[in-house]
Design a protein around this motif. Structure first.
Motif, PDB file in Angstrom:
ATOM      1  N   SER A 294       5.905 -17.391  -1.989  1.00 23.88           N
ATOM      2  CA  SER A 294       6.936 -17.961  -2.863  1.00 23.88           C
ATOM      3  C   SER A 294       6.407 -18.220  -4.266  1.00 23.88           C
ATOM      4  O   SER A 294       7.175 -18.499  -5.186  1.00 23.88           O
ATOM      5  N   GLU A 295       5.094 -18.135  -4.431  1.00 22.79           N
ATOM      6  CA  GLU A 295       4.497 -18.372  -5.738  1.00 22.79           C
ATOM      7  C   GLU A 295       4.776 -17.190  -6.683  1.00 22.79           C
ATOM      8  O   GLU A 295       4.923 -16.045  -6.246  1.00 22.79           O
ATOM      9  N   SER A 296       4.846 -17.499  -7.955  1.00 28.73           N
ATOM     10  CA  SER A 296       5.096 -16.458  -8.971  1.00 28.73           C
ATOM     11  C   SER A 296       3.772 -15.858  -9.435  1.00 28.73           C
ATOM     12  O   SER A 296       3.385 -15.953 -10.594  1.00 28.73           O
ATOM     13  N   THR A 297       3.091 -15.246  -8.499  1.00 30.54           N
ATOM     14  CA  THR A 297       1.811 -14.587  -8.777  1.00 30.54           C
ATOM     15  C   THR A 297       1.919 -13.122  -8.378  1.00 30.54           C
ATOM     16  O   THR A 297       2.828 -12.747  -7.618  1.00 30.54           O
ATOM     17  N   PRO A 298       1.012 -12.277  -8.837  1.00 34.69           N
ATOM     18  CA  PRO A 298       1.056 -10.866  -8.450  1.00 34.69           C
ATOM     19  C   PRO A 298       0.978 -10.687  -6.934  1.00 34.69           C
ATOM     20  O   PRO A 298       0.353 -11.489  -6.235  1.00 34.69           O
ATOM     21  N   VAL A 299       1.623  -9.633  -6.436  1.00 33.42           N
ATOM     22  CA  VAL A 299       1.661  -9.381  -4.989  1.00 33.42           C
ATOM     23  C   VAL A 299       0.252  -9.248  -4.423  1.00 33.42           C
ATOM     24  O   VAL A 299      -0.054  -9.749  -3.341  1.00 33.42           O
ATOM     25  N   GLU A 300      -0.623  -8.599  -5.158  1.00 36.71           N
ATOM     26  CA  GLU A 300      -1.998  -8.417  -4.677  1.00 36.71           C
ATOM     27  C   GLU A 300      -2.687  -9.757  -4.466  1.00 36.71           C
ATOM     28  O   GLU A 300      -3.410  -9.961  -3.485  1.00 36.71           O
TER      29      GLU A 300
ATOM     30  N   LEU B 109       0.817  -1.218   0.000  1.00 35.47           N
ATOM     31  CA  LEU B 109       0.000   0.000   0.000  1.00 35.47           C
ATOM     32  C   LEU B 109       0.851   1.269   0.000  1.00 35.47           C
ATOM     33  O   LEU B 109       0.315   2.375  -0.017  1.00 35.47           O
ATOM     34  N   GLY B 110       2.201   1.116   0.062  1.00 37.53           N
ATOM     35  CA  GLY B 110       3.095   2.270   0.020  1.00 37.53           C
ATOM     36  C   GLY B 110       3.633   2.703   1.370  1.00 37.53           C
ATOM     37  O   GLY B 110       4.210   3.790   1.483  1.00 37.53           O
ATOM     38  N   GLY B 111       3.501   1.879   2.404  1.00 37.75           N
ATOM     39  CA  GLY B 111       3.973   2.229   3.731  1.00 37.75           C
ATOM     40  C   GLY B 111       5.321   1.629   4.058  1.00 37.75           C
ATOM     41  O   GLY B 111       5.871   0.824   3.297  1.00 37.75           O
ATOM     42  N   ASP B 112       5.888   2.010   5.241  1.00 41.27           N
ATOM     43  CA  ASP B 112       7.159   1.470   5.719  1.00 41.27           C
ATOM     44  C   ASP B 112       6.992   1.021   7.169  1.00 41.27           C
ATOM     45  O   ASP B 112       5.870   0.894   7.673  1.00 41.27           O
TER      46      ASP B 112
ATOM     47  N   HIS C 290      -4.156 -11.315  -0.933  1.00 42.40           N
ATOM     48  CA  HIS C 290      -5.520 -11.817  -0.806  1.00 42.40           C
ATOM     49  C   HIS C 290      -5.533 -13.250  -0.283  1.00 42.40           C
ATOM     50  O   HIS C 290      -6.378 -13.608   0.562  1.00 42.40           O
ATOM     51  N   LEU C 291      -4.618 -14.079  -0.772  1.00 44.14           N
ATOM     52  CA  LEU C 291      -4.525 -15.459  -0.283  1.00 44.14           C
ATOM     53  C   LEU C 291      -4.158 -15.490   1.197  1.00 44.14           C
ATOM     54  O   LEU C 291      -4.666 -16.332   1.948  1.00 44.14           O
ATOM     55  N   MET C 292      -3.283 -14.591   1.615  1.00 41.51           N
ATOM     56  CA  MET C 292      -2.898 -14.520   3.024  1.00 41.51           C
ATOM     57  C   MET C 292      -4.118 -14.267   3.910  1.00 41.51           C
ATOM     58  O   MET C 292      -4.319 -14.939   4.932  1.00 41.51           O
ATOM     59  N   PHE C 293      -4.949 -13.328   3.511  1.00 41.47           N
ATOM     60  CA  PHE C 293      -6.148 -13.020   4.289  1.00 41.47           C
ATOM     61  C   PHE C 293      -7.185 -14.140   4.200  1.00 41.47           C
ATOM     62  O   PHE C 293      -7.934 -14.387   5.161  1.00 41.47           O
ATOM     63  N   LEU C 294      -7.240 -14.838   3.071  1.00 37.32           N
ATOM     64  CA  LEU C 294      -8.159 -15.969   2.953  1.00 37.32           C
ATOM     65  C   LEU C 294      -7.775 -17.103   3.898  1.00 37.32           C
ATOM     66  O   LEU C 294      -8.641 -17.733   4.517  1.00 37.32           O
ATOM     67  N   VAL C 295      -6.470 -17.368   4.017  1.00 39.59           N
ATOM     68  CA  VAL C 295      -5.997 -18.387   4.955  1.00 39.59           C
ATOM     69  C   VAL C 295      -6.367 -18.000   6.389  1.00 39.59           C
ATOM     70  O   VAL C 295      -6.835 -18.826   7.184  1.00 39.59           O
ATOM     71  N   ALA C 296      -6.161 -16.730   6.732  1.00 41.30           N
ATOM     72  CA  ALA C 296      -6.518 -16.250   8.066  1.00 41.30           C
ATOM     73  C   ALA C 296      -8.014 -16.395   8.316  1.00 41.30           C
ATOM     74  O   ALA C 296      -8.451 -16.786   9.411  1.00 41.30           O
ATOM     75  N   LEU C 297      -8.829 -16.090   7.300  1.00 45.32           N
ATOM     76  CA  LEU C 297     -10.281 -16.228   7.426  1.00 45.32           C
ATOM     77  C   LEU C 297     -10.689 -17.680   7.663  1.00 45.32           C
ATOM     78  O   LEU C 297     -11.548 -17.968   8.510  1.00 45.32           O
ATOM     79  N   LEU C 298     -10.094 -18.582   6.925  1.00 44.99           N
ATOM     80  CA  LEU C 298     -10.410 -20.000   7.073  1.00 44.99           C
ATOM     81  C   LEU C 298     -10.068 -20.486   8.477  1.00 44.99           C
ATOM     82  O   LEU C 298     -10.865 -21.181   9.119  1.00 44.99           O
ATOM     83  N   ALA C 299      -8.897 -20.106   8.959  1.00 44.43           N
ATOM     84  CA  ALA C 299      -8.487 -20.512  10.308  1.00 44.43           C
ATOM     85  C   ALA C 299      -9.411 -19.904  11.362  1.00 44.43           C
ATOM     86  O   ALA C 299      -9.770 -20.563  12.344  1.00 44.43           O
TER      87      ALA C 299
END
Length: 446
Positions: free
Chosen positions: A191-197, A70-73, A201-210
């Motif tokens: 580690s996957e060669s997919t777009p950062v976005e 998102l442009g932060g540090d 989204h996958l990171m948040f989906l995993v968190a949602l599932l858990a």
């Protein structure tokens, strides 16, 4: 306190009036004490619910990647997470009293719902400057705080007498399992060669599932659970003034400041020294902490919570110093092992040891008070560490080394002062207070 029992049991049995009162007091005492369990079905459902909750939280240890996208540090990261921690601190004061009034079940399930809604909201954030990200982090941390406090209180209330810190410690070992799973899942996603976005989204989906799994398991773990009636609930300040565990509050603050680094800032440090994946750190951390927790689950009760807490904080401070030798992935296990040992010791010693200073009918307040101080350590620590790193870079000092040494010195000083000045924590049991009150009423009627 024991004079009441003695006077009842040695009374003249020929006195019918006394015999009736004696039977009434003993029967009342027997029926007033709820059945206490150790490692039954409810415990293990709660155990895996807690595991799922930690998987949810630890899978977000790459939150820095989200902020960076998102442009932060690190400074923005510290502000956002610190703002969320502030909400958790304020909410815990209300959550403790709420647990005492309506029971852990309602607070536990309600907190998980809030957490899940907050995770869903992150899909709508498009800029680091949006107030939405601060509000969502706030709701997420309030939900996480409520679920933690309610789960610990639920187990503490069901623990056999004298074993509260043991069961809280064993419950906490589930967190190390989750801590080992979540970051590894994060590394796999990124580690996957997919777009950062897409990765985010996958990171948040995993968190949602858990989080969803945690909700289902919690629902069944607390099925049939009823609130413990407390009658008149004294004010929060009166309870704290009467039962507070002294220096253990300061130790909880130190714990919050020390354990926050790998969870929030390790990703930034690893990136700076050229380490791509941090999953190995948390895997070693989790295995070490889990093993050490099980091996030493009775240690706080054996050597005293004061000594166990002091040793744990000193080891935690030492682990920060050992980040200085980490320059490649193979050296990450060094601070991970020390951090895991420290975490295994300090959680049951500080949280369990501090909360047992409160009677069981106010255990929700006591548990959340300790967690408030842990969160306060994170609340101060996250912006402090973020500002320290950014400030050192501004004046061209080695940012992370200065931070490690500074925080390590602060933690060591607090631990040594605790060992020198703290008084032992005395466990409070409702049943003893209730027997004493009933016995006094019997004597008044004779």
């Amino acid at each position: 306190m024991h004079w009441a029992y003695t006077s009842i049991l040695t009374a003249n049995a020929a006195n019918p009036r006394w015999s009736v009162m004696n039977s009434a007091v003993i029967a009342s005492d027997e029926t007033s004490i709820e059945p206490q369990i150790a490692y039954g079905r409810e415990f293990w459902l709660a155990y895996f619910a807690h595991t799922a909750l930690i998987v949810c939280n630890s899978s977000l240890f790459r939150y820095f990647d989200f902020v960076s996208f998102l442009g932060g540090d690190e400074y923005d990261l510290g502000l956002i997470t610190g703002f969320g921690m502030a909400g958790a601190v304020l909410a815990r004061f209300a959550q403790g009293a709420l647990i005492d009034r309506v029971g852990p079940r309602s607070v536990w399930l309600g907190s998980l719902i809030l957490l899940i809604v907050a995770l869903l909201g992150h899909f709508l954030v498009t800029t680091i400057h949006s107030p939405l990200i601060y509000g969502l982090r706030l709701c997420y941390m309030i939900g996480l705080a409520g679920a933690f406090g309610a789960s610990i209180t639920s187990i503490s209330l069901k623990a056999p007498k004298g074993r509260s810190t043991e069961l809280i410690g064993v419950l906490g070992s589930s967190g190390f399992i989750g801590l080992g799973i979540g970051p590894v899942l994060g590394d796999m996603i990124f580690s996957e060669s997919t777009p950062v976005e897409t990765k985010i989204h996958l990171m948040f989906l995993v968190a949602l599932l858990a989080g969803g799994v945690a909700f289902v398991l919690t629902f069944f773990a607390t099925w049939g659970e009823r609130p413990r009636p407390t009658g008149h609930h004294p004010s929060l300040f009166r309870l704290i003034r009467q039962y507070h565990p002294g220096w253990m509050l300061v130790m909880a603050f130190a714990m919050g400041m020390g354990v926050v680094f790998p969870q929030i800032f390790l990703r930034g440090y690893a990136k700076e020294v050229g380490i791509a994946n941090i999953g190995s750190f948390f895997l070693v951390y989790a295995i070490t902490a889990f093993s050490f927790r099980l091996m030493t689950r009775k240690l706080p009760e054996q050597i005293g919570v004061k000594t166990a807490a002091t040793i744990g904080i000193l080891i935690l401070a030492t682990s920060l110093m050992f980040y200085l030798v980490v320059h490649n992935p193979w050296l990450l296990p060094i601070p991970a092992v020390l951090g895991g040992i420290a975490h295994a010791l300090i959680f049951p010693a500080i949280i369990g040891g501090g909360s047992i200073a409160f009677p069981k009918k106010y255990r929700g307040t006591g548990t959340n008070l300790m967690l408030v101080l842990v969160d306060s350590g994170g609340l101060i620590g996250q912006p402090l560490i973020g500002a320290m790193i950014a400030g050192c870079r501004t004046v061209e000092l080695p940012a992370y080394p200065v931070t490690f040494v500074s925080i390590g010195i602060i933690l060591s000083t607090i631990a040594l002062l605790n060992q020198r000045f703290a008084k032992p924590v005395i466990a409070q049991e409702d049943e003893l207070h209730e027997v004493e009150e009933r016995s006094m009423c019997v004597n008044e009627n004779i």
